[in-house]
Design an enzyme around this catalytic site. Structure first.
Site, PDB file in Angstrom:
ATOM      1  N   CYS A  79       0.940  -1.229  -0.044  1.00 15.34           N
ATOM      2  CA  CYS A  79       0.018   0.011   0.004  1.00 15.34           C
ATOM      3  C   CYS A  79       0.804   1.082  -0.174  1.00 15.34           C
ATOM      4  O   CYS A  79       2.040   1.110   0.582  1.00 15.34           O
ATOM      5  CB  CYS A  79      -0.970   0.109   1.156  1.00 15.34           C
ATOM      6  SG  CYS A  79      -1.987  -1.170   1.552  1.00 15.34           S
TER       7      CYS A  79
ATOM      8  N   ARG B  91       3.008   0.076  -5.320  1.00 15.32           N
ATOM      9  CA  ARG B  91       2.856  -0.665  -4.044  1.00 15.32           C
ATOM     10  C   ARG B  91       1.521  -1.367  -3.974  1.00 15.32           C
ATOM     11  O   ARG B  91       1.402  -2.115  -2.922  1.00 15.32           O
ATOM     12  CB  ARG B  91       3.001   0.478  -2.900  1.00 15.32           C
ATOM     13  CG  ARG B  91       4.360   1.141  -2.837  1.00 15.32           C
ATOM     14  CD  ARG B  91       4.414   2.292  -1.875  1.00 15.32           C
ATOM     15  NE  ARG B  91       4.638   1.733  -0.627  1.00 15.32           N
ATOM     16  CZ  ARG B  91       5.477   1.654   0.171  1.00 15.32           C
ATOM     17  NH1 ARG B  91       6.926   1.554  -0.303  1.00 15.32           N
ATOM     18  NH2 ARG B  91       5.534   0.894   1.422  1.00 15.32           N
TER      19      ARG B  91
ATOM     20  N   TRP C  98      -3.213  -2.487  -1.494  1.00 15.44           N
ATOM     21  CA  TRP C  98      -2.956  -3.863  -1.970  1.00 15.44           C
ATOM     22  C   TRP C  98      -3.634  -4.628  -0.766  1.00 15.44           C
ATOM     23  O   TRP C  98      -3.344  -4.506   0.545  1.00 15.44           O
ATOM     24  CB  TRP C  98      -1.633  -4.169  -2.022  1.00 15.44           C
ATOM     25  CG  TRP C  98      -1.231  -5.819  -2.249  1.00 15.44           C
ATOM     26  CD1 TRP C  98      -1.060  -6.306  -3.570  1.00 15.44           C
ATOM     27  CD2 TRP C  98      -0.958  -6.701  -1.586  1.00 15.44           C
ATOM     28  NE1 TRP C  98      -0.849  -7.315  -3.806  1.00 15.44           N
ATOM     29  CE2 TRP C  98      -0.628  -7.847  -2.351  1.00 15.44           C
ATOM     30  CE3 TRP C  98      -0.780  -6.950  -0.063  1.00 15.44           C
ATOM     31  CZ2 TRP C  98      -0.452  -9.145  -1.783  1.00 15.44           C
ATOM     32  CZ3 TRP C  98      -0.599  -8.397   0.347  1.00 15.44           C
ATOM     33  CH2 TRP C  98      -0.379  -9.212  -0.623  1.00 15.44           C
TER      34      TRP C  98
ATOM     35  N   ASN D 240      -0.903   1.552   6.222  1.00 21.43           N
ATOM     36  CA  ASN D 240      -0.367   0.569   5.474  1.00 21.43           C
ATOM     37  C   ASN D 240       0.481  -0.179   6.644  1.00 21.43           C
ATOM     38  O   ASN D 240       0.797   0.294   7.407  1.00 21.43           O
ATOM     39  CB  ASN D 240       1.043   1.192   4.770  1.00 21.43           C
ATOM     40  CG  ASN D 240       1.809   0.383   4.002  1.00 21.43           C
ATOM     41  OD1 ASN D 240       1.555  -0.706   4.066  1.00 21.43           O
ATOM     42  ND2 ASN D 240       3.089   0.667   3.638  1.00 21.43           N
ATOM     43  N   GLY D 241       0.072  -1.569   6.513  1.00 19.02           N
ATOM     44  CA  GLY D 241       0.508  -2.632   7.502  1.00 19.02           C
ATOM     45  C   GLY D 241      -0.827  -3.422   7.754  1.00 19.02           C
ATOM     46  O   GLY D 241      -1.468  -3.589   7.281  1.00 19.02           O
TER      47      GLY D 241
ATOM     48  N   GLU E 253      14.605 -18.419 -11.091  1.00 13.35           N
ATOM     49  CA  GLU E 253      13.919 -17.059 -11.321  1.00 13.35           C
ATOM     50  C   GLU E 253      13.494 -16.955 -12.801  1.00 13.35           C
ATOM     51  O   GLU E 253      12.480 -16.202 -12.824  1.00 13.35           O
ATOM     52  CB  GLU E 253      15.376 -16.280 -11.494  1.00 13.35           C
ATOM     53  CG  GLU E 253      15.258 -14.493 -12.241  1.00 13.35           C
ATOM     54  CD  GLU E 253      14.280 -13.552 -10.983  1.00 13.35           C
ATOM     55  OE1 GLU E 253      13.804 -14.471 -10.142  1.00 13.35           O
ATOM     56  OE2 GLU E 253      13.744 -12.691 -11.375  1.00 13.35           O
TER      57      GLU E 253
ATOM     58  N   LYS F  16       9.536 -15.439 -12.840  1.00 12.77           N
ATOM     59  CA  LYS F  16       9.098 -14.435 -13.930  1.00 12.77           C
ATOM     60  C   LYS F  16       7.851 -14.831 -14.660  1.00 12.77           C
ATOM     61  O   LYS F  16       6.891 -14.069 -14.904  1.00 12.77           O
ATOM     62  CB  LYS F  16      10.311 -14.080 -15.126  1.00 12.77           C
ATOM     63  CG  LYS F  16      11.579 -13.142 -14.600  1.00 12.77           C
ATOM     64  CD  LYS F  16      11.363 -11.963 -14.151  1.00 12.77           C
ATOM     65  CE  LYS F  16      10.786 -11.662 -12.868  1.00 12.77           C
ATOM     66  NZ  LYS F  16      11.571 -11.623 -11.604  1.00 12.77           N
TER      67      LYS F  16
ATOM     68  N   GLU G  77       4.859 -15.098 -12.601  1.00 15.24           N
ATOM     69  CA  GLU G  77       4.229 -13.622 -12.133  1.00 15.24           C
ATOM     70  C   GLU G  77       3.229 -12.969 -13.137  1.00 15.24           C
ATOM     71  O   GLU G  77       2.382 -12.496 -12.796  1.00 15.24           O
ATOM     72  CB  GLU G  77       5.583 -12.889 -11.656  1.00 15.24           C
ATOM     73  CG  GLU G  77       5.993 -12.807 -10.540  1.00 15.24           C
ATOM     74  CD  GLU G  77       7.176 -11.782 -10.213  1.00 15.24           C
ATOM     75  OE1 GLU G  77       6.853 -10.773  -9.271  1.00 15.24           O
ATOM     76  OE2 GLU G  77       8.147 -12.025 -11.214  1.00 15.24           O
TER      77      GLU G  77
ATOM     78  N   HIS H  19      13.888 -37.545  -9.768  1.00 16.91           N
ATOM     79  CA  HIS H  19      13.630 -38.103  -8.403  1.00 16.91           C
ATOM     80  C   HIS H  19      12.071 -37.741  -8.271  1.00 16.91           C
ATOM     81  O   HIS H  19      11.562 -37.557  -7.129  1.00 16.91           O
ATOM     82  CB  HIS H  19      14.381 -37.409  -7.352  1.00 16.91           C
ATOM     83  CG  HIS H  19      15.823 -37.705  -7.516  1.00 16.91           C
ATOM     84  ND1 HIS H  19      16.338 -39.010  -7.072  1.00 16.91           N
ATOM     85  CD2 HIS H  19      16.825 -37.147  -8.070  1.00 16.91           C
ATOM     86  CE1 HIS H  19      17.592 -39.287  -7.405  1.00 16.91           C
ATOM     87  NE2 HIS H  19      18.006 -38.159  -7.822  1.00 16.91           N
TER      88      HIS H  19
ATOM     89  N   LYS I 181       4.595  -3.857  -6.020  1.00 17.59           N
ATOM     90  CA  LYS I 181       6.083  -3.970  -6.297  1.00 17.59           C
ATOM     91  C   LYS I 181       6.666  -4.215  -4.842  1.00 17.59           C
ATOM     92  O   LYS I 181       7.852  -4.650  -4.837  1.00 17.59           O
ATOM     93  CB  LYS I 181       6.318  -2.582  -6.880  1.00 17.59           C
ATOM     94  CG  LYS I 181       7.717  -2.329  -7.213  1.00 17.59           C
ATOM     95  CD  LYS I 181       8.257  -3.463  -8.367  1.00 17.59           C
ATOM     96  CE  LYS I 181       9.838  -3.246  -8.732  1.00 17.59           C
ATOM     97  NZ  LYS I 181      10.279  -4.346  -9.249  1.00 17.59           N
TER      98      LYS I 181
HETATM   99  O1  M6R Z   1      12.034  -5.336  -2.854  1.00 18.64           O
HETATM  100  P1  M6R Z   1      12.529  -6.871  -2.539  1.00 18.64           P
HETATM  101  O2  M6R Z   1      13.790  -7.270  -3.386  1.00 18.64           O
HETATM  102  O3  M6R Z   1      12.885  -6.988  -1.056  1.00 18.64           O
HETATM  103  O4  M6R Z   1      11.438  -7.824  -2.910  1.00 18.64           O
HETATM  104  C1  M6R Z   1      11.372  -9.126  -2.886  1.00 18.64           C
HETATM  105  C2  M6R Z   1      10.444  -9.762  -3.643  1.00 18.64           C
HETATM  106  O5  M6R Z   1       9.135  -9.240  -3.316  1.00 18.64           O
HETATM  107  C3  M6R Z   1      10.243  -9.302  -5.155  1.00 18.64           C
HETATM  108  O6  M6R Z   1      11.749  -9.674  -5.542  1.00 18.64           O
HETATM  109  C4  M6R Z   1       9.306 -10.264  -6.098  1.00 18.64           C
HETATM  110  O7  M6R Z   1       9.519 -11.481  -5.941  1.00 18.64           O
HETATM  111  C5  M6R Z   1       9.376  -9.823  -7.356  1.00 18.64           C
HETATM  112  N1  M6R Z   1       7.853  -9.320  -7.875  1.00 18.64           N
HETATM  113  C6  M6R Z   1       9.982 -10.625  -8.397  1.00 18.64           C
HETATM  114  O8  M6R Z   1       9.760 -10.182  -9.474  1.00 18.64           O
END
Ligand code: M6R
Length: 604
Positions: free
Chosen positions: A2, A27, A75, A99-100, A480, A484, A487, A503, A599
């Site tokens: 947020c 956010r 969020w 926020n929190g 990774e 990607k 997501e 396995h 984000k």
């Molecule tokens: O800001 P940060 O690197 O601490 O964030 C960690 C994860 O939330 C962040 O990498 C998330 O997995 C991304 N959306 C990946 O693309």
């Protein structure tokens, strides 16, 4: 998660709040709202979905002269993304944004309901405003009521509250979620969850510490710390360089950020390498004195970068390295010994789980180091030392250039420690440094390659799942690549160590199972190839990525010639990012703001 903004002053309050929220939309973007108090009258607007919906709703609304306003982009944590659950939340004569997470909201809500309060939303936040008004009835003083309310809340928060009882004031509190106040010569006050909304409005800002609370009104800011001691604002200059990224002709920020990797990696290397050594002026060599182990802790993509580092640190620096997922580490009573350097990795510097592990390490007396992309973020301010990744503002929710710069920093750091510990010869370090210099060229996106991936992407829009497989440092890269893809495409994807497929997961192999195989020439090529052949024999559809021709694959993406496995790593990283991007675009998804994500994950 947020984003929060607040404003006290005579300018166009609505525009200031909306443009601030625009900067914070990354956010959270499932709803947004503003509340403005002007001449004793509140105006409140909320809209579900992206900020443009709120902009549309407030089109006819005008503010002029003095006003006090707060805004929020959400969020969802408690309650669905509906208008009623959107902030600001209203009491009888006050509004709050938060926020929190208020952990004891259920108990407070029960008591308030028993006292006759009606709740409009399913959020935890709404209890704040009702609790405040309940305290107000008894204490007859807004600030005392606010202070008492804070003492009754458990959890993490950044809060802004406005009330008709004191119509020129914003009450604020920070505990575990970021909050900044900016002040300027016109006696305006600006609040925000991060720097960007304040750029252009204020030259200096105060970063609130956990436990800070108080109020702001024209000509006065009163701050108390967690021990209820009054303190002065500590003003820090705010960079005026609004890097507020534009898409520059790219379809999405993510695409632009993939193309930027070459220049941001150059920036990250700049001044940190010469022909013989890695120089981190920001680190004191004493940071490593008495250190026998490095513990790397992070979430998401930053965790994958950390995992790559664990291979490099043990291989080059010959230092024992362990790896932790922050959300797990927090609650598993870990053993922390003082000969361990605790390294947190975060793009945003605000990830709640990572931040909390940093606090735990500090409390246990460990030395701490942050690898972070955002200067002045909570993680940077708390760590003993920081290496900034210099990726610039990353807007796409799917992290790309931040990962590229994190891995670059880790490669450098492994050589820096290797030199301190004499674990590599000078010649070997020099040879690695000259490879590092080649990275920017290897991550440059080549038009022909991008075009090929764009065409290929249409073959990968269905199926029952993807396995991204790799060995050694290519295993975190496989993780990774899978992250990607899932997501932004919402397709199921997993990263797996190539040698582990037999396995269990190989049972899934059929033509509708897509295997994206990472086959570096310079690291365990034969072994990784055999693993792919096992999958090919069971009719999995294979897309191989390698610099060597591979005839057992259905599709083959050839990367440029490279002389070292780390250069192959960076080449393949770009391929995986582009593949996810193109699949997502073909599926018609919002690449930069994928569903259910934000984000910066500032809740646990
Ligand atoms: O800001 P940060 O690197 O601490 O964030 C960690 C994860 O939330 C962040 O990498 C998330 O997995 C991304 N959306 C990946 O693309």
């Amino acid at each position: 998660m947020c984003g929060i903004v607040g404003y006290i002053g005579k300018k166009n309050t609505k525009e200031i709040l909306l443009s601030g929220l625009k900067e914070l939309e990354y956010r959270g973007y499932d709803s947004a709202g503003i509340a403005i108090l002007q001449n004793g009258v509140f105006s409140n607007f909320k809209a579900v979905g992206k900020l443009v919906n709120l902009e549309e709703k407030t089109k006819e609304f005008k503010t002029n002269d003095f006003a006090v306003g707060i805004g929020h982009t959400r969020w969802a944590t408690h309650g669905k993304p509906t208008e009623l659950n959107a902030h600001p939340h209203l009491g009888e004569h006050s509004y709050v944004v938060h926020n929190g997470i208020i952990e004891n909201y259920a108990e407070l809500k029960k008591e308030l309901q028993a006292g006759g309060v009606t709740f409009l939303s399913q959020t935890d936040t709404e209890v704040i405003v009702h609790q405040f008004e309940k305290n107000m009835k008894v204490l007859k003083n807004s600030f005392e009521a606010f202070k008492k309310t804070l003492k009754e809340l458990h959890g993490a928060y950044a809060i802004l509250l406005v009330t008709k009882e004191q119509s020129d004031t914003i009450f604020f509190a920070k505990h575990g979620s970021p909050m900044i106040i900016g002040i300027n010569e016109q006696n305006e006050n600006y609040f925000a969850s991060s720097d960007t909304p304040l750029i252009g409005h204020c030259k200096s800002v105060n970063y609130f510490e956990d436990g800070d609370y108080g109020y702001a009104k024209p000509n006065e800011i009163v701050i108390f710390d967690k021990t209820d001691t009054k303190k002065e604002a500590k003003l820090t200059p705010l960079s005026q360089n609004r890097l507020s990224a534009q898409k520059d002709g790219f379809r999405f920020f993510m695409e632009k950020e993939i193309y930027e990797q070459s220049s941001v990696i150059s920036d990250t290397l700049m001044g940190r390498i010469n022909d013989k050594e890695v120089i981190f002026e920001e680190l004191s060599p004493t940071l490593f004195a008495g250190i026998n182990e490095i513990k790397l802790c992070a979430c998401g993509t930053s965790y994958h970068a950390a995992m790559s580092a664990s291979y490099l640190f043990e291989r080059y620096a010959k230092i024992k390295t362990s790896l932790e997922i922050a959300s797990e580490f927090r609650y598993r009573d870990p053993i922390m010994t003082k000969d361990t350097l605790f390294v947190v990795i975060s793009q945003s510097g605000e990830t709640a789980d990572t931040l909390e592990t940093l606090k735990m390490a500090k409390a246990a007396g460990l030395k701490t180091l942050a690898i972070c992309n955002v200067d002045n973020s909570s993680i940077v301010r708390l760590s003993d030392a920081t290496i900034l990744t210099r990726a610039g503002i990353e807007k796409g929710v799917a992290s790309t250039k931040a990962f590229a710069t994190q891995v670059s920093v880790f490669w450098m750091l492994s050589l820096y420690i290797a030199r301190l510990k004499n674990s590599m010869s000078e010649d070997a370090i020099a040879a690695q440094i000259s490879l590092l210099r080649e990275v920017p060229a290897h991550v440059k996106v080549n038009d022909a390659m991008h075009e090929r991936i764009k065409r290929l992407s249409k073959r990968y829009l269905h199926g029952h799942g993807f396995f991204f497989i790799g060995r050694d440092v290519f295993y975190p890269l496989a993780l990774e690549g899978a992250l990607k893809l899932k997501e932004i495409s919402y397709l199921h994807a997993e990263g797996y160590p190539s040698g582990e497929m037999k396995h269990g997961p190989i049972a899934l192999a059929d033509p509708e199972l897509f295997t994206i195989a990472l086959l570096p020439k310079y690291l365990h090529y034969e072994k990784a190839k055999s693993n792919v052949e096992e999958l090919s024999a069971r009719d999995s559809t294979i897309c191989a990525i390698s610099q060597l021709e591979f005839d057992k694959a259905d599709d083959f993406i050839q990367i440029n010639e490279c002389s070292h496995y780390m250069l192959e790593f960076f080449e393949m990283m770009v391929v995986l990012q582009l593949l996810a991007l193109e699949i997502s675009i073909r599926l018609g998804n919002d690449v930069d703001m994928p569903r259910n994500l934000a984000k910066s994950v500032t809740v646990e």
